[in-house]
Every structure is written in structure tokens, then in C-alpha cells.
Enzyme design. Structure first.
Site, PDB file in Angstrom:
ATOM      1  NE  ARG A  30       3.699  10.509   2.837  1.00  0.00           N
ATOM      2  CZ  ARG A  30       2.770   9.708   1.775  1.00  0.00           C
ATOM      3  NH1 ARG A  30       3.649   8.809   0.831  1.00  0.00           N
ATOM      4  NH2 ARG A  30       1.729   9.864   1.936  1.00  0.00           N
ATOM      5  N   GLY A  96      -1.498   3.418  -5.727  1.00  0.00           N
ATOM      6  CA  GLY A  96      -2.582   4.647  -5.516  1.00  0.00           C
ATOM      7  C   GLY A  96      -1.926   6.111  -5.189  1.00  0.00           C
ATOM      8  NE  ARG A 124      -6.135   1.193  -4.461  1.00  0.00           N
ATOM      9  CZ  ARG A 124      -5.122   1.674  -4.087  1.00  0.00           C
ATOM     10  NH1 ARG A 124      -4.021   1.002  -4.665  1.00  0.00           N
ATOM     11  NH2 ARG A 124      -5.242   2.270  -2.752  1.00  0.00           N
ATOM     12  CB  SER A 169      -7.340   8.436   3.940  1.00  0.00           C
ATOM     13  OG  SER A 169      -6.330   8.772   3.007  1.00  0.00           O
ATOM     14  CD  GLN A 171      -2.678   6.638  -1.120  1.00  0.00           C
ATOM     15  OE1 GLN A 171      -3.877   6.680  -2.030  1.00  0.00           O
ATOM     16  NE2 GLN A 171      -2.657   5.180  -1.165  1.00  0.00           N
ATOM     17  CG  ASP A 321      -0.730  -0.521   2.846  1.00  0.00           C
ATOM     18  OD1 ASP A 321      -1.901  -0.496   2.332  1.00  0.00           O
ATOM     19  OD2 ASP A 321       0.357  -0.087   3.021  1.00  0.00           O
ATOM     20  CE  LYS A 348      -5.651   0.933   2.134  1.00  0.00           C
ATOM     21  NZ  LYS A 348      -4.932   1.848   2.382  1.00  0.00           N
ATOM     22  NE  ARG A 352      -3.965  -4.977   0.023  1.00  0.00           N
ATOM     23  CZ  ARG A 352      -3.135  -3.802  -0.057  1.00  0.00           C
ATOM     24  NH1 ARG A 352      -2.362  -3.164   1.072  1.00  0.00           N
ATOM     25  NH2 ARG A 352      -1.929  -3.756  -0.640  1.00  0.00           N
TER      26      ARG A 352
HETATM   27  C1  S3P Z   1      -0.175   5.192   2.136  1.00  0.00           C
HETATM   28  C2  S3P Z   1      -1.457   5.339   3.071  1.00  0.00           C
HETATM   29  C3  S3P Z   1      -2.390   4.688   2.984  1.00  0.00           C
HETATM   30  C4  S3P Z   1      -1.383   3.100   2.249  1.00  0.00           C
HETATM   31  C5  S3P Z   1      -0.841   3.063   0.868  1.00  0.00           C
HETATM   32  C6  S3P Z   1       0.479   4.181   1.210  1.00  0.00           C
HETATM   33  C7  S3P Z   1       0.749   6.303   1.771  1.00  0.00           C
HETATM   34  O1  S3P Z   1      -3.219   4.674   2.194  1.00  0.00           O
HETATM   35  O2  S3P Z   1      -2.541   1.731   2.105  1.00  0.00           O
HETATM   36  O3  S3P Z   1      -0.374   1.783   0.959  1.00  0.00           O
HETATM   37  O4  S3P Z   1       1.615   6.491   1.014  1.00  0.00           O
HETATM   38  O5  S3P Z   1       0.324   7.748   2.245  1.00  0.00           O
HETATM   39  P1  S3P Z   1      -4.657   5.345   2.856  1.00  0.00           P
HETATM   40  O6  S3P Z   1      -4.112   7.202   2.843  1.00  0.00           O
HETATM   41  O7  S3P Z   1      -5.687   5.505   1.999  1.00  0.00           O
HETATM   42  O8  S3P Z   1      -4.989   4.405   4.004  1.00  0.00           O
END
Ligand code: S3P
Length: 437
Positions: A30, A96, A124, A169, A171, A321, A348, A352
Site C-alpha cells: 500500500r 495477489g 487465482r 476481503s 483486497q 493467512d 490463496k 491452502r
Molecule cells: C491482504 C488481504 C488478504 C490476505 C493477503 C493480504 C491484503 O487477502 O490473505 O495475504 O493485504 O489486503 P483477501 O483480501 O483476499 O482476504
């Protein structure tokens, strides 16, 4: 780290020492991305220099920002207040977070960009982000299967949306908010359970207003489009997801006492530590302080007689995670550890649930697999196995920690993937007295 084909952990005892957690991966991505979108200079301290974040740093540069490494973990990003079409394909590697956040960030600008990644990232699901960016009027062309990288984005004039998440989520939330920065209107994301809030916090540090309200169906995060970002300083605290590995070794290797300093204690990230405490883990947190807008502390783990627990499903987002390393420690606990409501683990860096079930079984641990979870029956852990990690850093590290406390050596393949999130892992574990080679 060298590209050795395998890594082997041998039964060890009495791990001792004080180490520092590497910078948080989520915040490092970020810091680079917001620094690239902002106008002016962003100075980052303690950036995680793992492969995932380095891929994001290269991407931000390709989108037109100036990115310089000033020293170990010290980076400067000079943003132009907007992103421009990159000349090359944006290779997100294994990340990701990098891919999804960059797609969101880029979607609001008048640009064209092709995103790609390694074999794991290409499997993914990207539709969970791009479907919503398309609702905001971005366009994606898929050169292969829809929803899987590589994909070409045509960004431009976006309109705000109201998005209600079905799974928590960070992300997806972050990609929509970053796109919302350059959309017309107020973008909102409603989450049933709170997910990590680093994007919201960091947007504020870069000068944007972000409102959060509690509603009947969860938490609503709102962001008005058209707000400029201004470069700032970011001190990245230690990554609780990485600290988990040396701390786990402290808990399960007989005679150990391991301290990890500077671990971020954001409550949306610390579900694992609560769970270990419930299992009887001797974890103490000292020296609580604030750094980079986050609470941090030093965590000490001592060898403990663990017992199995049922992990509350509502905790999943705060430790999503960490289930692989939780499962590795649960293998040494008395009784069953039940982990349910974690179907997200299957999308992931690898599936996992599958990989942990296979790896633990290969090490002689009884595990039951469910569609959205798994149950580990703990006790003595024979070890003596070769574990396949499917390009997944956390599967590799979890089994290496397990191997330090098992009755016989545990070997993993593709150990070079560990450098995506924790470049100094092997050296750190060795420094504590772990026999890994
Ligand atoms: C993350 C959010 C998580 C996590 C990833 C990092 C992030 O994923 O598993 O390692 O930095 O926003 P999800 O948003 O898909 O749950």
C-alpha cells in the site's frame, strides 16, 4: 536467498533469541501504491523487501512514478498525482495483493495496462475485483480464460458504486476504494466482518477523508471521489503474519523462548495470537507503543503444552493467512483443533486447506478435510516427509517450523518462494538455533 531445490528442518531444541519481524507485507504494498498515486514525495521506512513488494515497486515505476531505494528498507517514491500507461507488462509475480490493488488503483486513470503474474497468480480469481471495477466502467480484456491473468485494463472515467461484500476481503475492498478515489461520486464498501483496514488508515495519512460507519449489515466504508493524495512518510511496522513463524517455533520446540520485536498489533491482524493463548500458549506482549499509526509490541513465546480448540469462525478474517502455521502448531496440541469457515484459504497462493492436509498427513498427523475447513488431531508428530508446497511461501515456512519440533526431518520443495514475504526466514530461524539447511 539461494535457489536451492529443497529445504530441510531437523528436530531442534531450545530455540532462544530476540529477532525483529520483517516489514508488514500488506502495508508495504500500500505504501508503494499510494506513494505512486500521490503528488510529491513519499518516504518509506522498514519496507518489506520481499519479491512480492519489489514487483509492486517496479509496477509503480512503470506507471510513471520515480522509485528509489535509499538504503535497507528505506525507499522514496515521487508521484505525479496520477498513473500513466506503462510501456511494459505489469508482472505482479506471486502477489495477489499487488495485482488486485494495482488494478483498482490504475482503473481510475486514462490508461491501458496489461497485468500478469507467475503460475500461481495466473490461477487465482481476479473477477472478484474486476467485476466491480467494470461496474464502475473500467474495461478488462482477458487473453485466456475470463477472470484469470493475463488481463488488459482500459481505465478511465469511473462512477462510484456501493458494494456489499459477501466475504470479508481486504483486497477487494481496497481495490474498489482505490478506484473510488478517481470515480465520480461516493464509493462505499459494506463488510459483514471487518477485514484489515490498512488502506483506509493509509489513505487518511495521504490526506484523503475516509468515513466508516456501523450499519445493520456490517461496517460501511465511504470515500468521496476526486480527492487528491499528497506524499507523506510511512514507517512500516513488523508483519504479524511473518512474526508468526518464529513465535510458533518458540511454542512447539521444547525448551524455547523466542522474542519478536516490533510486531504490528492491529486487532484486525492478531486473531492467531488470541487463538494460541486459548490453546494455552505462553505468549507475552511487552513494550506496547505506536509506530506508523499502528500499535506495535514485542511478543515472547515460550514452549507450551498446547491443547486443541475450536477457532471461532468470526475470527477468520483477522488470521486468514495464519491458518497454515496454526495448523502446524495444532499438530503438537493435545486434542482436536477445528478450523471452519475458511473456504477463502483455497484461493490463496495455493489451495491452502488441501496443501496443509496433504503436508500434515505426510508428516504422520491425523487431519480431516472439509469443503470450507479442516480439523487437526494433535499429538506426537513423526515428520520424516517431503512436502510439496505448490509455490506457496506460507506452506513452506509452516512445514519448516513443524520440522523443528517433529521426530524426524521435514523437507519442502520450492523454498525460493519464501522470499516473496520473508527473505531472511532461514537465517532468522538458524540464528535462533533451528537446524534448517
Ligand atoms: C491482504 C488481504 C488478504 C490476505 C493477503 C493480504 C491484503 O487477502 O490473505 O495475504 O493485504 O489486503 P483477501 O483480501 O483476499 O482476504
Amino acid at each position: 536467498m539461494s535457489h536451492a531445490p529443497h529445504l530441510t528442518a531437523l528436530p531442534s531444541s531450545g530455540l532462544k533469541g530476540v529477532v525483529r519481524a520483517p516489514g508488514d507485507k500488506s502495508m508495504s504494498h500500500r505504501a508503494m501504491i499510494l506513494g505512486g498515486m500521490a503528488r510529491g514525495v513519499t518516504e518509506v521506512e522498514s519496507l518489506l523487501e520481499g519479491d512480492d513488494v519489489l514487483a509492486t515497486a517496479r509496477a509503480v515505476e512503470a506507471f510513471g512514478a520515480t522509485v528509489e531505494r535509499l538504503g535497507e528498507g528505506r525507499w522514496r517514491v515521487i508521484g505525479r498525482g496520477e498513473l500513466a500507461s506503462p510501456a511494459e507488462v505489469i508482472d505482479c509475480g506471486n502477489a495477489g495483493t499487488g495485482a488486485r490493488l494495482l488494478m483498482g488503483a490504475a482503473a481510475g486513470y486514462d490508461l491501458t495496462a496489461t497485468f500478469d503474474g507467475d503460475a500461481s497468480l495466473r490461477k487465482r480469481p481476479m473477477g472478484r475485483v474486476t467485476d466491480h471495477l467494470e461496474r464502475m466502467s473500467a474495461r478488462f480484456d482477458w487473453s485466456g480464460a475470463k477472470g484469470l491473468l493475463p488481463a488488459t485494463l482500459k481505465g478511465g472515467r469511473l462512477s462510484a458504486i456501493d458494494h456489499v461484500q459477501t466475504v470479508a476481503s481486504a483486497q477487494v475492498k481496497s481495490a474498489i476504494l482505490l478506484a473510488g478515489l478517481n470515480a465520480e461520486g461516493v464509493t462505499s464498501v459494506t463488510e459483514p466482518e471487518k477485514s484489515r483496514d490498512h488502506t483506509e488508515r493509509m489513505l487518511r495519512a495521504f490526506g484523503a477523508e475516509v468515513d466508516v460507519e456501523e450499519a445493520a449489515d456490517g461496517w460501511v466504508i465511504m470515500l468521496r471521489g476526486g480527492q487528491p493524495l499528497t506524499g507523506t512518510s510511512v514507517a512500516v511496522p513488523g508483519d504479524p503474519s511473518s512474526a508468526a513463524f518464529p513465535l510458533a517455533a518458540g511454542l512447539i520446540v521444547p525448551g524455547s523462548e523466542v522474542t519478536v520485536e516490533g510486531v504490528m498489533l492491529n486487532p484486525l491482524r492478531t486473531g492467531l495470537f488470541d487463538t494460541w493463548r486459548e490453546m494455552g500458549g505462553d505468549l507475552t506482549i511487552s513494550n506496547r507503543r505506536t509506530s506508523g499509526g499502528e500499535e506495535v509490541g514485542d511478543i515472547t513465546a515460550r514452549h507450551s503444552a498446547l491443547k486443541g480448540v475450536v477457532v471461532p469462525q468470526a475470527r477468520a478474517a483477522s488470521m486468514i493467512d495464519e491458518y497454515p502455521i496454526l495448523a502446524a502448531t495444532a499438530a503438537f496440541a493435545e486434542g482436536e483443533t477445528v478450523m471452519r469457515g475458511v473456504g477463502e484459504m483455497r484461493v490463496k497462493e495455493s489451495d491452502r486447506i488441501r496443501l496443509m492436509v496433504d503436508g500434515l498427513r505426510a508428516c504422520g498427523v491425523a487431519v480431516e478435510e472439509e469443503p470450507e475447513g479442516f480439523i487437526v488431531a494433535g499429538g506426537a508428530v513423526p515428520g520424516g516427509a517431503m512436502v510439496h508446497t505448490a509455490h506457496d511461501h506460507r506452506i513452506a515456512m509452516s512445514h519448516q517450523v513443524l520440522g523443528l519440533a517433529a521426530q524426524a526431518a521435514v523437507t519442502v520443495d520450492e523454498p525460493e518462494m519464501i522470499a516473496t514475504s520473508f527473505p531472511g526466514f532461514v537465517e532468522m530461524m538458524r540464528g535462533l538455533g533451528g537446524d534448517i539447511s
